[in-house]
Scaffold this active site. Structure first.
Site, PDB file in Angstrom:
ATOM      1  N   ARG A   1       0.846  -1.123   0.054  1.00 33.36           N
ATOM      2  CA  ARG A   1      -0.026   0.013   0.054  1.00 33.36           C
ATOM      3  C   ARG A   1       0.990   1.277   0.153  1.00 33.36           C
ATOM      4  O   ARG A   1       1.745   1.295   0.867  1.00 33.36           O
ATOM      5  CB  ARG A   1      -0.909  -0.006   1.208  1.00 33.36           C
ATOM      6  CG  ARG A   1      -2.018  -0.914   1.050  1.00 33.36           C
ATOM      7  CD  ARG A   1      -3.166  -0.586   2.186  1.00 33.36           C
ATOM      8  NE  ARG A   1      -4.057  -1.775   2.078  1.00 33.36           N
ATOM      9  CZ  ARG A   1      -4.820  -2.320   3.280  1.00 33.36           C
ATOM     10  NH1 ARG A   1      -4.751  -1.708   4.231  1.00 33.36           N
ATOM     11  NH2 ARG A   1      -5.411  -3.454   3.052  1.00 33.36           N
TER      12      ARG A   1
ATOM     13  N   SER B   1      -7.907  -0.688   0.673  1.00 29.87           N
ATOM     14  CA  SER B   1      -9.053  -1.081   1.527  1.00 29.87           C
ATOM     15  C   SER B   1      -9.764   0.127   2.184  1.00 29.87           C
ATOM     16  O   SER B   1     -10.363   0.641   1.331  1.00 29.87           O
ATOM     17  CB  SER B   1      -8.325  -1.641   2.661  1.00 29.87           C
ATOM     18  OG  SER B   1      -9.284  -1.995   3.830  1.00 29.87           O
ATOM     19  N   HIS B   2      -9.696   0.368   3.418  1.00 27.55           N
ATOM     20  CA  HIS B   2     -10.534   1.537   3.918  1.00 27.55           C
ATOM     21  C   HIS B   2      -9.533   2.992   4.004  1.00 27.55           C
ATOM     22  O   HIS B   2     -10.352   3.974   4.394  1.00 27.55           O
ATOM     23  CB  HIS B   2     -10.569   1.367   5.393  1.00 27.55           C
ATOM     24  CG  HIS B   2      -9.258   0.943   6.056  1.00 27.55           C
ATOM     25  ND1 HIS B   2      -8.776  -0.184   5.720  1.00 27.55           N
ATOM     26  CD2 HIS B   2      -8.772   1.751   7.052  1.00 27.55           C
ATOM     27  CE1 HIS B   2      -7.613  -0.064   6.803  1.00 27.55           C
ATOM     28  NE2 HIS B   2      -7.448   0.995   7.260  1.00 27.55           N
TER      29      HIS B   2
ATOM     30  N   ASP C   1     -16.327  -1.313   3.749  1.00 25.44           N
ATOM     31  CA  ASP C   1     -15.345  -0.492   3.508  1.00 25.44           C
ATOM     32  C   ASP C   1     -15.037  -0.474   1.910  1.00 25.44           C
ATOM     33  O   ASP C   1     -15.798  -0.747   1.094  1.00 25.44           O
ATOM     34  CB  ASP C   1     -14.048  -0.925   4.389  1.00 25.44           C
ATOM     35  CG  ASP C   1     -13.489  -2.108   3.754  1.00 25.44           C
ATOM     36  OD1 ASP C   1     -14.325  -2.836   3.179  1.00 25.44           O
ATOM     37  OD2 ASP C   1     -12.284  -2.536   4.067  1.00 25.44           O
TER      38      ASP C   1
ATOM     39  N   ASP D   1     -13.035  -1.930  -0.015  1.00 24.40           N
ATOM     40  CA  ASP D   1     -13.157  -3.191  -0.968  1.00 24.40           C
ATOM     41  C   ASP D   1     -14.092  -4.231  -0.245  1.00 24.40           C
ATOM     42  O   ASP D   1     -14.016  -5.457  -0.987  1.00 24.40           O
ATOM     43  CB  ASP D   1     -11.684  -3.584  -1.039  1.00 24.40           C
ATOM     44  CG  ASP D   1     -10.943  -4.166   0.455  1.00 24.40           C
ATOM     45  OD1 ASP D   1     -11.504  -3.518   1.154  1.00 24.40           O
ATOM     46  OD2 ASP D   1     -10.188  -5.075   0.391  1.00 24.40           O
TER      47      ASP D   1
ATOM     48  N   ASP E   1     -14.457  -5.768   2.700  1.00 29.89           N
ATOM     49  CA  ASP E   1     -14.311  -6.882   3.466  1.00 29.89           C
ATOM     50  C   ASP E   1     -14.297  -6.610   4.888  1.00 29.89           C
ATOM     51  O   ASP E   1     -14.442  -7.348   5.844  1.00 29.89           O
ATOM     52  CB  ASP E   1     -12.733  -7.296   3.192  1.00 29.89           C
ATOM     53  CG  ASP E   1     -11.622  -6.511   3.385  1.00 29.89           C
ATOM     54  OD1 ASP E   1     -11.898  -5.409   3.704  1.00 29.89           O
ATOM     55  OD2 ASP E   1     -10.376  -6.929   3.008  1.00 29.89           O
ATOM     56  N   ARG E   2     -14.432  -5.385   5.236  1.00 31.59           N
ATOM     57  CA  ARG E   2     -14.734  -4.934   6.800  1.00 31.59           C
ATOM     58  C   ARG E   2     -16.294  -4.708   6.939  1.00 31.59           C
ATOM     59  O   ARG E   2     -17.103  -4.439   5.887  1.00 31.59           O
ATOM     60  CB  ARG E   2     -14.067  -3.629   6.964  1.00 31.59           C
ATOM     61  CG  ARG E   2     -12.674  -3.974   6.908  1.00 31.59           C
ATOM     62  CD  ARG E   2     -11.831  -2.560   7.507  1.00 31.59           C
ATOM     63  NE  ARG E   2     -10.444  -2.946   7.553  1.00 31.59           N
ATOM     64  CZ  ARG E   2      -9.727  -2.210   8.310  1.00 31.59           C
ATOM     65  NH1 ARG E   2     -10.113  -1.393   9.140  1.00 31.59           N
ATOM     66  NH2 ARG E   2      -8.321  -2.430   8.332  1.00 31.59           N
TER      67      ARG E   2
ATOM     68  N   GLU F   1     -10.170  -7.597  15.481  1.00 30.00           N
ATOM     69  CA  GLU F   1     -10.857  -6.379  16.104  1.00 30.00           C
ATOM     70  C   GLU F   1     -11.014  -5.183  14.751  1.00 30.00           C
ATOM     71  O   GLU F   1     -11.615  -4.188  15.160  1.00 30.00           O
ATOM     72  CB  GLU F   1      -9.915  -5.804  17.279  1.00 30.00           C
ATOM     73  CG  GLU F   1      -8.391  -5.909  16.870  1.00 30.00           C
ATOM     74  CD  GLU F   1      -8.048  -4.369  16.109  1.00 30.00           C
ATOM     75  OE1 GLU F   1      -8.469  -3.486  15.980  1.00 30.00           O
ATOM     76  OE2 GLU F   1      -7.203  -4.971  15.108  1.00 30.00           O
ATOM     77  N   SER F   2     -10.302  -5.420  13.663  1.00 23.81           N
ATOM     78  CA  SER F   2     -10.201  -4.426  12.932  1.00 23.81           C
ATOM     79  C   SER F   2     -11.365  -4.272  12.036  1.00 23.81           C
ATOM     80  O   SER F   2     -11.194  -4.062  10.557  1.00 23.81           O
ATOM     81  CB  SER F   2      -8.948  -4.457  12.078  1.00 23.81           C
ATOM     82  OG  SER F   2      -8.831  -5.774  11.526  1.00 23.81           O
TER      83      SER F   2
ATOM     84  N   LYS G   1     -11.852 -11.902   4.858  1.00 24.97           N
ATOM     85  CA  LYS G   1     -12.842 -11.475   5.489  1.00 24.97           C
ATOM     86  C   LYS G   1     -13.972 -10.733   4.464  1.00 24.97           C
ATOM     87  O   LYS G   1     -13.615 -10.430   3.410  1.00 24.97           O
ATOM     88  CB  LYS G   1     -12.342 -10.399   6.603  1.00 24.97           C
ATOM     89  CG  LYS G   1     -11.699  -9.218   5.987  1.00 24.97           C
ATOM     90  CD  LYS G   1     -11.153  -8.488   7.353  1.00 24.97           C
ATOM     91  CE  LYS G   1     -10.394  -7.121   6.900  1.00 24.97           C
ATOM     92  NZ  LYS G   1      -8.997  -7.164   6.311  1.00 24.97           N
TER      93      LYS G   1
ATOM     94  N   ARG H   1      -0.675   1.367  17.509  1.00 27.51           N
ATOM     95  CA  ARG H   1      -2.177   0.864  18.040  1.00 27.51           C
ATOM     96  C   ARG H   1      -1.707   0.362  19.456  1.00 27.51           C
ATOM     97  O   ARG H   1      -1.031  -0.386  19.566  1.00 27.51           O
ATOM     98  CB  ARG H   1      -2.681  -0.142  17.316  1.00 27.51           C
ATOM     99  CG  ARG H   1      -2.789   0.217  15.749  1.00 27.51           C
ATOM    100  CD  ARG H   1      -4.020  -0.857  15.022  1.00 27.51           C
ATOM    101  NE  ARG H   1      -3.871  -0.726  13.508  1.00 27.51           N
ATOM    102  CZ  ARG H   1      -4.423   0.282  12.658  1.00 27.51           C
ATOM    103  NH1 ARG H   1      -4.843   1.424  13.327  1.00 27.51           N
ATOM    104  NH2 ARG H   1      -4.230   0.207  11.570  1.00 27.51           N
TER     105      ARG H   1
HETATM  106  C1  G16 Z   1      -5.809  -5.459   7.054  1.00 27.19           C
HETATM  107  C2  G16 Z   1      -5.569  -6.838   7.225  1.00 27.19           C
HETATM  108  C3  G16 Z   1      -6.121  -7.255   8.336  1.00 27.19           C
HETATM  109  C4  G16 Z   1      -5.605  -6.457   9.495  1.00 27.19           C
HETATM  110  C5  G16 Z   1      -5.851  -4.851   9.316  1.00 27.19           C
HETATM  111  C6  G16 Z   1      -5.180  -3.938  10.352  1.00 27.19           C
HETATM  112  O1  G16 Z   1      -7.131  -5.291   6.651  1.00 27.19           O
HETATM  113  O2  G16 Z   1      -6.286  -7.667   6.275  1.00 27.19           O
HETATM  114  O3  G16 Z   1      -5.986  -8.553   8.764  1.00 27.19           O
HETATM  115  O4  G16 Z   1      -6.481  -6.702  10.963  1.00 27.19           O
HETATM  116  O5  G16 Z   1      -5.540  -4.661   7.948  1.00 27.19           O
HETATM  117  O6  G16 Z   1      -4.081  -4.186  10.237  1.00 27.19           O
HETATM  118  P1  G16 Z   1      -2.923  -3.128  10.790  1.00 27.19           P
HETATM  119  O7  G16 Z   1      -3.249  -2.859  12.335  1.00 27.19           O
HETATM  120  O8  G16 Z   1      -1.554  -3.631  10.604  1.00 27.19           O
HETATM  121  O9  G16 Z   1      -3.099  -1.782  10.239  1.00 27.19           O
HETATM  122  P2  G16 Z   1      -7.590  -4.118   5.556  1.00 27.19           P
HETATM  123  O10 G16 Z   1      -9.172  -4.232   5.746  1.00 27.19           O
HETATM  124  O11 G16 Z   1      -7.008  -2.902   5.563  1.00 27.19           O
HETATM  125  O12 G16 Z   1      -7.053  -4.954   4.337  1.00 27.19           O
END
Ligand code: G16
Length: 541
Positions: free
Chosen positions: A20, A111-112, A275, A277, A279-280, A362-363, A374, A494
C-alpha cells in the site's frame, strides 16, 4: 513480447495486507510494473494458468488493471477472469479463485484508506486457496522486487472491460465477468433468504452505507433486489474513484450518517456499512453499537441458527489483539479457539486444514470458511439471519450475550501519522522493559505477564515473531501495543485495551469508564507522549 529494463525500488515490502502506497508513488514510471513482475517471477508454474483480477474501483484501478492484463499475457498466463470495469470486491475475488479453481488472483485496493489522486492505492496477491499470500510468499515478492532488472509487458491495445464477454491479448483469454452474480449466489446458499425477506416484510428497518465504495452494486443486488429491502436501503451505493470525497472506513466517524441515525430512539433496527473493498463491516443496532470483537463472538454463539453453519462450528480463531470475547463462547460451546497475529493471511492454514470455520479481527473483519478473506456483506447477512430467527433487537441479543458469557470491555487507541523513528524507539524501549514488568502492582492491577507475541503455525510449523507487545493482568485485562502495517504516512501506533468482567459484575458500564485505569497506564508504561509528542489518540475505535 517487449521486455522493459528497470531498476529496483527499495520500498516494495508488503505490509499487513499487500503493498500500500500513495497513488502518486504507484504512478511513478515502472513502480506498479516492478511489483507485478516481482509477484509473477516468484510464482513458478504460471504458464497457461488462470488468474482472477479486480479491484475496488478507486482512482488508478482502471490504469493498473490494463497494465496487469498486458503483463499477465507477457508472463505466460493463459486466461484472466476480470470483473466488469475492472471491479471486484475482495471477498468476491476470493470466491472466484475458489469457484473457478484458478492459480490465484490479484486484488487492487488500499481497503479503507482514502482514494482519489491524493489518496492511497494498493495491490496484493491471493493464492489458489483464495487467501492472501502467506508471509513467506510476500517476503519472496519483496526479495524479487529488490533484484529486478526488467519486466515483461505485451504491446497491445487496452481491453474493453465495459461489457461482459471474452477477448484476447496474444494467446491469453480475457474473460470479463459480472462482479456480483457468483458472490450473490454464494450468499443465497449460506443464508436463509426467505427468513430475511420475511423480516423486511414485517417492517424491520435496515440501512446500509456502501460509502461510495465497491459494495454498492453488491448491496443493492442482495439487499434490495434479492431480499426485498425497500429501495433506498443502500445509501452511497454508487462506487466512485474517490469514494465521493469520503474515507471508506466503516466506523462511527466515517459512517456517521447511519451511525447517528441508529443511535436515535426511533432509529433503524440495524445500520451497517462496509469499506473500500468490501471486506470490513460495521454493525450498529438501535442505540446499540456492537464492537467488531463482540460481533464476532455473537456470530460464533448464534451461527448454528444460519443454514450454512447449522451443523455447528468446528473451531474459531481471532487475531491476538482482538478481544477474548470469542474465547468465552468457544469455551462454553466446546470448540477450539486459536490466536493468530494480525492479518487475515494467518487464518488461511487453519481454514484450509478444516480446523476452524469462523474467524475475525478487531479491525472490523469477520469471515468464515466460505472464502479466504474477511467479508463485510457476509457479516451483515449473518446478523440479519440471526435477527430474523431470534426475533429480538440487537440490544436484547447483546444484553443476553453479556449475561451469558460476561463482557470484554474493549477499545483501540490509534496514534496516527506519528514520526516513524519515534514509534520504533517507543516499541524498542518498551520491549527492553518487558522483563521488569511482571509482578508490578499498578492502579489497573498486578501485571502477570509482559511479553512479545510470536505465533507458531500448527499447520506449516513456521513461527512469526514480533507480533505485538503484551501486558497481561491476572483478571484477564490486557494492554497490547503494535505498529500498524497498513498505513502509508509515518507510523501508526495501535494500543489495544481490554478488561473482562464476569456475569455477576457490572455489564453496563460506559466503556471509557470501565477502561480508565488501563488507558492511563497504557500511556505511562510506554511513555507515549515522550516518544510521539502526543498524549491523546487520534482515533478511539
Ligand atoms: C488489513 C488486514 C487485516 C488487519 C488490518 C489492520 O485489513 O487484512 O487482517 O487486521 O489490515 O492491520 P494493521 O493493524 O496492521 O493496520 P484491510 O481491511 O485494511 O485489508
Amino acid at each position: 513480447m517487449p521486455t522493459v529494463h528497470t531498476k529496483p525500488f527499495d520500498d516494495q515490502q508488503p505490509g499487513t495486507s499487500g503493498l500500500r502506497k500513495r497513488v502518486i508513488r504507484f504512478q511513478e514510471p515502472h513502480y506498479l510494473e516492478n511489483f507485478v513482475q516481482a509477484i509473477f517471477s516468484s510464482l513458478p508454474g504460471r504458464e497457461g494458468e488462470t488468474l482472477v483480477l479486480g479491484g475496488d474501483g478507486r482512482f488508478h484501478n482502471d490504469v493498473a488493471v490494463q497494465t496487469i492484463l498486458k503483463m499477465a499475457a507477457a508472463n505466460g498466463f493463459g486466461h484472466v477472469i476480470v470483473g466488469q470495469d475492472g471491479i471486484l470486491s475482495t471477498p468476491a475475488v476470493s470466491h472466484l479463485i475458489r469457484l473457478r479453481e484458478t492459480f490465484g488472483g490479484i486484488i487492487l485496493s488500499a481497503s479503507h484508506n482514502p482514494g482519489g489522486p491524493e489518496g492511497d492505492f494498493g495491490i496484493k496477491f491471493n493464492g489458489t486457496n483464495g487467501g492472501p499470500a502467506p508471509e513467506a510468499v510476500a517476503d519472496a515478492f519483496f526479495a524479487a522486487s529488490r533484484a529486478i532488472t526488467s519486466y515483461e509487458i505485451a504491446d497491445a491495445e487496452d481491453v474493453d472491460l465495459s461489457q461482459t464477454g471474452t477477448s484476447k491479448i496474444g494467446r491469453m483469454v480475457v474473460e470479463v465477468v459480472d462482479p456480483v452474480a457468483d458472490y450473490a449466489a454464494l450468499m443465497e446458499e449460506l443464508f436463509d433468504f426467505g427468513a430475511i425477506r420475511a423480516l423486511f416484510n414485517g417492517g424491520f428497518r435496515f440501512t446500509f452505507d456502501a460509502m461510495h465504495a465497491v459494495t454498492g452494486s453488491y448491496a443493492k443486488e442482495i439487499f434490495e433486489r434479492r431480499l426485498g429491502a425497500p429501495k433506498g436501503t443502500v445509501i452511497n451505493g454508487t462506487p466512485k474513484p474517490d469514494f465521493g470525497g469520503g474515507h471508506p472506513d466503516p466506523n462511527p466517524v466515517h459512517a456517521h450518517v447511519i451511525y447517528k441515525a441508529a443511535m436515535k430512539v426511533d432509529g433503524p433496527d440495524l445500520a451497517a456499512a462496509s469499506d473500500g473493498d468490501g471486506d470490513r463491516n460495521l454493525i450498529v443496532g438501535r442505540q446499540c453499537p456492537v464492537t467488531p470483537s463482540d460481533s464476532l463472538a455473537v456470530i460464533a454463539a448464534n451461527a448454528h441458527l444460519v443454514p450454512g453453519y447449522e451443523e455447528g462450528l468446528i473451531g474459531v480463531a481471532r487475531s491476538m489483539p482482538t478481544s477474548a470475547a470469542l474465547d468465552r463462547v468457544a469455551e462454553a460451546k466446546g470448540f477450539a479457539a486459536y490466536e493468530t497475529p494480525t492479518g487475515w493471511k494467518y487464518f488461511g492454514n487453519l481454514l484450509d486444514a478444516g480446523w476452524i470455520s469462523l474467524c475475525g479481527e478487531e479491525s472490523a473483519g469477520t469471515g468464515s470458511d466460505h472464502v479466504r478473506e474477511k467479508d463485510g456483506l457476509w457479516a451483515v447477512l449473518m446478523w440479519l439471519n440471526i435477527l430474523a430467527v431470534r426475533k429480538e433487537s440487537v440490544a436484547a441479543i447483546m444484553a443476553h450475550h453479556f449475561a451469558t458469557y460476561g463482557r470484554n470491555y474493549y477499545a483501540r487507541h490509534d496514534y496516527e501519522g506519528i514520526d516513524a523513528e519515534g514509534a520504533t524507539n517507543l516499541m524498542e524501549a518498551l520491549r527492553k522493559k518487558l522483563p521488569t514488568l511482571a509482578g508490578q502492582e499498578t492502579p489497573a492491577g498486578t501485571i502477570q505477564v509482559a511479553d512479545e507475541f510470536a505465533y507458531f503455525d500448527p499447520i506449516d510449523e513456521t513461527t512469526s515473531e514480533g507480533q505485538g507487545l503484551r501486558i497481561l493482568f491476572g483478571d484477564s485485562s490486557r494492554i497490547v501495543y503494535r505498529l500498524s502495517g497498513t498505513g502509508t504516512v509515518g507510523a501508526t501506533l495501535r494500543v489495544y485495551i481490554e478488561r473482562y468482567v464476569g456475569t455477576d459484575d457490572d455489564l453496563e458500564m460506559n466503556v471509557s469508564d470501565a477502561l480508565t485505569h488501563l488507558v492511563d497506564l497504557s500511556k505511562t508504561l510506554a511513555s507515549i507522549e515522550r516518544h510521539t509528542g502526543r498524549n491523546t489518540p487520534d482515533v478511539i475505535a
